[in-house]
Enzyme design. Structure first.
Site, PDB file in Angstrom:
ATOM      1  N   ASP A  62       0.528  -1.486  -0.210  1.00  0.00           N
ATOM      2  CA  ASP A  62       0.137   0.117  -0.013  1.00  0.00           C
ATOM      3  C   ASP A  62       0.655   0.970  -0.243  1.00  0.00           C
ATOM      4  O   ASP A  62       2.236   0.833   1.070  1.00  0.00           O
ATOM      5  CB  ASP A  62      -1.062  -0.136   1.599  1.00  0.00           C
ATOM      6  CG  ASP A  62      -2.165  -1.338   1.368  1.00  0.00           C
ATOM      7  OD1 ASP A  62      -1.431  -2.006   0.782  1.00  0.00           O
ATOM      8  OD2 ASP A  62      -2.776  -0.882   1.816  1.00  0.00           O
ATOM      9  N   ASP A  90      -3.990   0.131  -3.648  1.00  0.00           N
ATOM     10  CA  ASP A  90      -4.237   1.050  -2.639  1.00  0.00           C
ATOM     11  C   ASP A  90      -3.420   2.002  -2.676  1.00  0.00           C
ATOM     12  O   ASP A  90      -2.799   2.182  -1.629  1.00  0.00           O
ATOM     13  CB  ASP A  90      -3.636   0.322  -1.206  1.00  0.00           C
ATOM     14  CG  ASP A  90      -5.483  -0.454  -1.265  1.00  0.00           C
ATOM     15  OD1 ASP A  90      -6.501  -0.190  -1.801  1.00  0.00           O
ATOM     16  OD2 ASP A  90      -5.518  -0.292   0.097  1.00  0.00           O
ATOM     17  N   HIS A 123      -8.748  -0.313  -2.638  1.00  0.00           N
ATOM     18  CA  HIS A 123      -9.435   1.442  -2.847  1.00  0.00           C
ATOM     19  C   HIS A 123      -9.542   1.630  -3.970  1.00  0.00           C
ATOM     20  O   HIS A 123      -9.927   3.482  -4.023  1.00  0.00           O
ATOM     21  CB  HIS A 123      -8.429   1.808  -1.776  1.00  0.00           C
ATOM     22  CG  HIS A 123      -8.719   1.908  -0.431  1.00  0.00           C
ATOM     23  ND1 HIS A 123      -9.575   3.013   0.662  1.00  0.00           N
ATOM     24  CD2 HIS A 123      -8.642   1.143   0.577  1.00  0.00           C
ATOM     25  CE1 HIS A 123      -9.479   2.548   1.578  1.00  0.00           C
ATOM     26  NE2 HIS A 123      -8.547   1.218   2.168  1.00  0.00           N
ATOM     27  N   HIS A 172      -3.758  -8.078  -3.730  1.00  0.00           N
ATOM     28  CA  HIS A 172      -3.804  -6.929  -2.695  1.00  0.00           C
ATOM     29  C   HIS A 172      -4.498  -7.763  -1.587  1.00  0.00           C
ATOM     30  O   HIS A 172      -3.631  -7.238  -0.095  1.00  0.00           O
ATOM     31  CB  HIS A 172      -4.377  -6.128  -3.450  1.00  0.00           C
ATOM     32  CG  HIS A 172      -5.096  -4.852  -1.767  1.00  0.00           C
ATOM     33  ND1 HIS A 172      -3.653  -4.171  -1.800  1.00  0.00           N
ATOM     34  CD2 HIS A 172      -5.689  -4.500  -1.145  1.00  0.00           C
ATOM     35  CE1 HIS A 172      -4.237  -3.484  -0.404  1.00  0.00           C
ATOM     36  NE2 HIS A 172      -5.361  -3.548  -0.303  1.00  0.00           N
ATOM     37  N   HIS A 246      -2.351  -5.151   1.933  1.00  0.00           N
ATOM     38  CA  HIS A 246      -3.785  -4.846   2.809  1.00  0.00           C
ATOM     39  C   HIS A 246      -4.109  -4.527   4.116  1.00  0.00           C
ATOM     40  O   HIS A 246      -5.015  -3.918   5.241  1.00  0.00           O
ATOM     41  CB  HIS A 246      -4.592  -5.723   2.268  1.00  0.00           C
ATOM     42  CG  HIS A 246      -6.332  -5.878   2.919  1.00  0.00           C
ATOM     43  ND1 HIS A 246      -7.072  -4.992   2.626  1.00  0.00           N
ATOM     44  CD2 HIS A 246      -7.261  -6.526   2.818  1.00  0.00           C
ATOM     45  CE1 HIS A 246      -8.169  -4.726   2.477  1.00  0.00           C
ATOM     46  NE2 HIS A 246      -8.013  -5.799   2.873  1.00  0.00           N
TER      47      HIS A 246
END
Length: 314
Positions: A62, A90, A123, A172, A246
């Site tokens: 991320d 993300d 996201h 992810h 994640h």
């Protein structure tokens, strides 16, 4: 010469200038974003739900709009295209620079399509970005939701997973009770908003857990999965490792399930307050793994933003 969309027909100069501008944390204009995302869509729609990736490659977790930390990541890991990168989603929300972060990564994808792989995170979705910051940031920086719409439409084309040298499965979130093998992933129709349930949702939302079997996720989407599930999945698909992101992990990476699963998180001092390290995973030509940890880049003056995003950590 590196084959790229930007270099065909002499268009590379403009794209290189845009990348340079983005590296200085200066957003592109709305028409430039639109053109860039049209080119990116052409590239991404040709990629598989299980996109094959060769080593050497550096795998990243991320980023969440922490632009200056992404620049630090490139400083430490090597700039693209000298280093090959695989990002596991993300890119937006929570940090103050989602626009610059996602635009830079998409620009690098267009310029060096063989050198960088960008997967979809939970996201990269219309619904989540309306709550956690990207939508509001687009309104603030562009005066309308057009750029938000351009990007969220593009997110539908991002690959769901990648496979490094047929042995490291990257995604992810995690595994799904609906998916036993990689062909099941390949057969999904990914060009849609992330669903609330089902295999595509699970790949972007699930988490490894200490308990065996499948469990109900506290996130309200995806599942928790135990070591028995990881071992069976890796065995069935001849995998050495599942690499995923994640989850915030304080050291930047965390092994689980007797080194069958690793979590990689690349946003240091997450949300500018968590105090965590970040890391990236380098896989070399011989498929050896090296984790590189890093701390936040020096803080810039943060923009004056009214924070109305919930504190729940997705």
């Amino acid at each position: 010469m590196e084959e790229s969309v930007g270099s065909r027909g002499g268009g590379g100069g403009g794209l290189d200038a845009q990348i340079e501008q983005l590296m200085e944390c200066r957003p592109l204009s709305e028409p430039e974003v639109k053109t860039l995302c049209e080119k990116a869509k052409e590239i991404l729609m040709e990629e598989s739900n299980v996109q094959p990736v060769k080593s050497p490659v550096t795998i990243c977790g991320d980023i969440h709009g922490q632009f200056h930390d992404l620049v630090e990541l490139f400083r430490i890991g090597g700039k693209c295209p000298d280093t090959n990168y695989l990002f596991m989603g993300d890119y937006v929300d929570r940090g103050y620079y989602s626009v610059e972060t996602v635009t830079l990564l998409v620009a690098l994808k267009v310029r060096y399509p063989q050198r960088i792989t960008i997967l979809r995170g939970n996201h990269e979705s219309r619904q989540i970005t309306q709550v956690y910051g990207f939508y509001d940031e687009c309104l603030r920086k562009y005066g309308s939701a057009n750029v938000w719409k351009i990007f969220t439409d593009l997110f539908d084309y991002f690959p769901l997973t990648a496979l490094v040298e047929s042995e490291i499965f990257c995604l992810h979130g995690g595994l799904s009770p609906s998916i036993d093998n990689l062909d099941s992933v390949r057969s999904l129709d990914r060009v849609q908003e992330v669903p609330h349930e089902g295999p595509m949702c699970d790949l972007l939302w699930s988490d490894p857990d200490d308990r065996c079997g499948w469990g109900i996720s506290p996130r309200g989407a995806g599942y928790t999965f135990g070591q028995d599930i990881s071992e069976q999945f890796n065995h069935t698909n001849n995998l050495k490792l599942v690499a995923r992101a994640h989850q915030l992990v304080m050291e930047g990476y965390n092994w689980a399930h007797e080194q069958k699963v690793v979590t990689i998180f690349s946003a240091p001092n997450y949300c500018y307050r968590c105090g965590n390290m970040a890391s990236i995973l380098e896989v070399d030509d011989c498929r050896n793994h090296t984790f590189i940890q890093f701390e936040p880049a020096p803080r810039r003056g943060e923009p004056d933003v009214t924070r109305r995003t919930p504190d729940y950590f997705l």
